[in-house]
Design a protein around this motif. Sequence first.
Motif, PDB file in Angstrom:
ATOM      1  N   SER A  20       0.737  -0.941   0.056  1.00 62.77           N
ATOM      2  CA  SER A  20      -0.051   0.012   0.006  1.00 62.77           C
ATOM      3  C   SER A  20       0.779   1.376   0.006  1.00 62.77           C
ATOM      4  CB  SER A  20      -0.867   0.016   1.221  1.00 62.77           C
ATOM      5  OG  SER A  20      -1.790   1.133   1.195  1.00 62.77           O
ATOM      6  N   ALA A  21       1.807   1.353   0.891  1.00 62.78           N
ATOM      7  CA  ALA A  21       2.605   2.308   1.087  1.00 62.78           C
ATOM      8  C   ALA A  21       3.468   2.639  -0.279  1.00 62.78           C
ATOM      9  CB  ALA A  21       3.776   2.190   1.899  1.00 62.78           C
ATOM     10  N   ARG A  22       4.038   1.669  -0.919  1.00 57.73           N
ATOM     11  CA  ARG A  22       4.771   1.750  -2.179  1.00 57.73           C
ATOM     12  C   ARG A  22       3.872   2.107  -3.176  1.00 57.73           C
ATOM     13  NH1 ARG A  22      10.073  -0.160  -1.075  1.00 57.73           N
ATOM     14  NH2 ARG A  22       9.986  -1.668   0.889  1.00 57.73           N
ATOM     15  N   LEU A  23       2.674   1.463  -3.373  1.00 58.40           N
ATOM     16  CA  LEU A  23       1.725   2.008  -4.535  1.00 58.40           C
ATOM     17  C   LEU A  23       1.354   3.472  -4.411  1.00 58.40           C
ATOM     18  CD1 LEU A  23      -0.589  -1.148  -4.682  1.00 58.40           C
ATOM     19  CD2 LEU A  23       0.898  -0.239  -6.574  1.00 58.40           C
ATOM     20  N   LEU A  24       1.216   3.959  -3.030  1.00 58.68           N
ATOM     21  CA  LEU A  24       0.900   5.511  -3.083  1.00 58.68           C
ATOM     22  C   LEU A  24       1.979   6.221  -3.425  1.00 58.68           C
ATOM     23  CD1 LEU A  24      -0.787   5.334   0.382  1.00 58.68           C
ATOM     24  CD2 LEU A  24      -1.992   5.863  -1.989  1.00 58.68           C
TER      25      LEU A  24
ATOM     26  N   ALA B  54       4.361   9.761  -7.943  1.00 58.39           N
ATOM     27  CA  ALA B  54       5.053  10.273  -8.811  1.00 58.39           C
ATOM     28  C   ALA B  54       4.455   9.874 -10.058  1.00 58.39           C
ATOM     29  CB  ALA B  54       6.280   9.041  -8.627  1.00 58.39           C
ATOM     30  N   ALA B  55       3.801   9.128 -10.515  1.00 58.22           N
ATOM     31  CA  ALA B  55       2.732   9.128 -11.859  1.00 58.22           C
ATOM     32  C   ALA B  55       2.114  10.278 -12.270  1.00 58.22           C
ATOM     33  CB  ALA B  55       2.171   7.726 -11.968  1.00 58.22           C
ATOM     34  N   ARG B  56       1.404  10.595 -11.002  1.00 57.58           N
ATOM     35  CA  ARG B  56       0.715  12.064 -11.482  1.00 57.58           C
ATOM     36  C   ARG B  56       1.721  13.211 -11.800  1.00 57.58           C
ATOM     37  NH1 ARG B  56      -2.190  10.027  -6.992  1.00 57.58           N
ATOM     38  NH2 ARG B  56      -1.024  11.199  -5.503  1.00 57.58           N
ATOM     39  N   ARG B  57       2.691  13.206 -10.933  1.00 57.97           N
ATOM     40  CA  ARG B  57       3.866  14.141 -11.415  1.00 57.97           C
ATOM     41  C   ARG B  57       4.228  14.173 -12.946  1.00 57.97           C
ATOM     42  NH1 ARG B  57       7.806  12.941  -6.999  1.00 57.97           N
ATOM     43  NH2 ARG B  57       8.984  14.430  -8.226  1.00 57.97           N
ATOM     44  N   VAL B  58       4.691  12.767 -13.090  1.00 60.39           N
ATOM     45  CA  VAL B  58       5.034  12.555 -14.527  1.00 60.39           C
ATOM     46  C   VAL B  58       3.961  12.950 -15.646  1.00 60.39           C
ATOM     47  CG1 VAL B  58       5.626  10.666 -16.182  1.00 60.39           C
ATOM     48  CG2 VAL B  58       6.736  10.705 -13.976  1.00 60.39           C
ATOM     49  N   ARG B  59       2.762  12.663 -15.589  1.00 61.85           N
ATOM     50  CA  ARG B  59       1.672  13.092 -16.120  1.00 61.85           C
ATOM     51  C   ARG B  59       1.605  14.531 -16.324  1.00 61.85           C
ATOM     52  NH1 ARG B  59      -0.930   8.602 -13.875  1.00 61.85           N
ATOM     53  NH2 ARG B  59      -1.833   9.795 -12.510  1.00 61.85           N
TER      54      ARG B  59
ATOM     55  N   ASP C 172      11.659   9.698  -9.685  1.00 63.86           N
ATOM     56  CA  ASP C 172      11.180   9.204  -8.818  1.00 63.86           C
ATOM     57  C   ASP C 172      10.256   8.200  -9.052  1.00 63.86           C
ATOM     58  OD1 ASP C 172      12.647  11.097  -7.328  1.00 63.86           O
ATOM     59  OD2 ASP C 172      10.747  12.551  -7.111  1.00 63.86           O
ATOM     60  N   PHE C 173       9.727   8.014 -10.205  1.00 62.91           N
ATOM     61  CA  PHE C 173       8.731   7.132 -10.596  1.00 62.91           C
ATOM     62  C   PHE C 173       9.483   5.808 -10.768  1.00 62.91           C
ATOM     63  CE2 PHE C 173       6.525   4.242 -13.641  1.00 62.91           C
ATOM     64  CZ  PHE C 173       5.340   4.360 -13.052  1.00 62.91           C
ATOM     65  N   ARG C 174      10.602   5.884 -11.628  1.00 59.95           N
ATOM     66  CA  ARG C 174      11.442   4.660 -11.982  1.00 59.95           C
ATOM     67  C   ARG C 174      11.975   3.957 -10.552  1.00 59.95           C
ATOM     68  NH1 ARG C 174      15.837   4.827 -14.892  1.00 59.95           N
ATOM     69  NH2 ARG C 174      15.244   2.914 -15.987  1.00 59.95           N
ATOM     70  N   VAL C 175      12.439   5.034  -9.480  1.00 62.61           N
ATOM     71  CA  VAL C 175      12.856   4.563  -8.015  1.00 62.61           C
ATOM     72  C   VAL C 175      11.513   3.811  -7.886  1.00 62.61           C
ATOM     73  CG1 VAL C 175      13.596   5.044  -5.930  1.00 62.61           C
ATOM     74  CG2 VAL C 175      14.659   6.045  -7.769  1.00 62.61           C
TER      75      VAL C 175
END
Length: 87
Positions: free
Chosen positions: A21-25, A30-35, A45-48
């Motif tokens: 749960s923590a890792r998915l959040l 990070a995905a929102r920031r990439v978009r 950050d997304f790749r990490v």
Amino acid sequence: SAHAPPRPPETRPRQAALDFSARLLTLEAAARRVRRGRDEKAVHDFRVAARRLTAALDVWTPLLDPSPATRTRRRLRRMRRELSAVR
């Protein structure tokens, strides 16, 4: 140095769920920031976060259904590779 006693087996699924749960959040944030595309560090950050989620899949493998875990690993790897061209 003192070590924490091993966790009882019945707490491991709960621990795994909390970890995922923590890792998915973190991955979702990070995905929102990439978009949005305005944050230079977002791809990194997304790749990490994706690598850390993959590591969690490896750690918790004994508790997981193998087929969905394998598909998730592949998807995470594909996303990391696609974003590696962007960095």
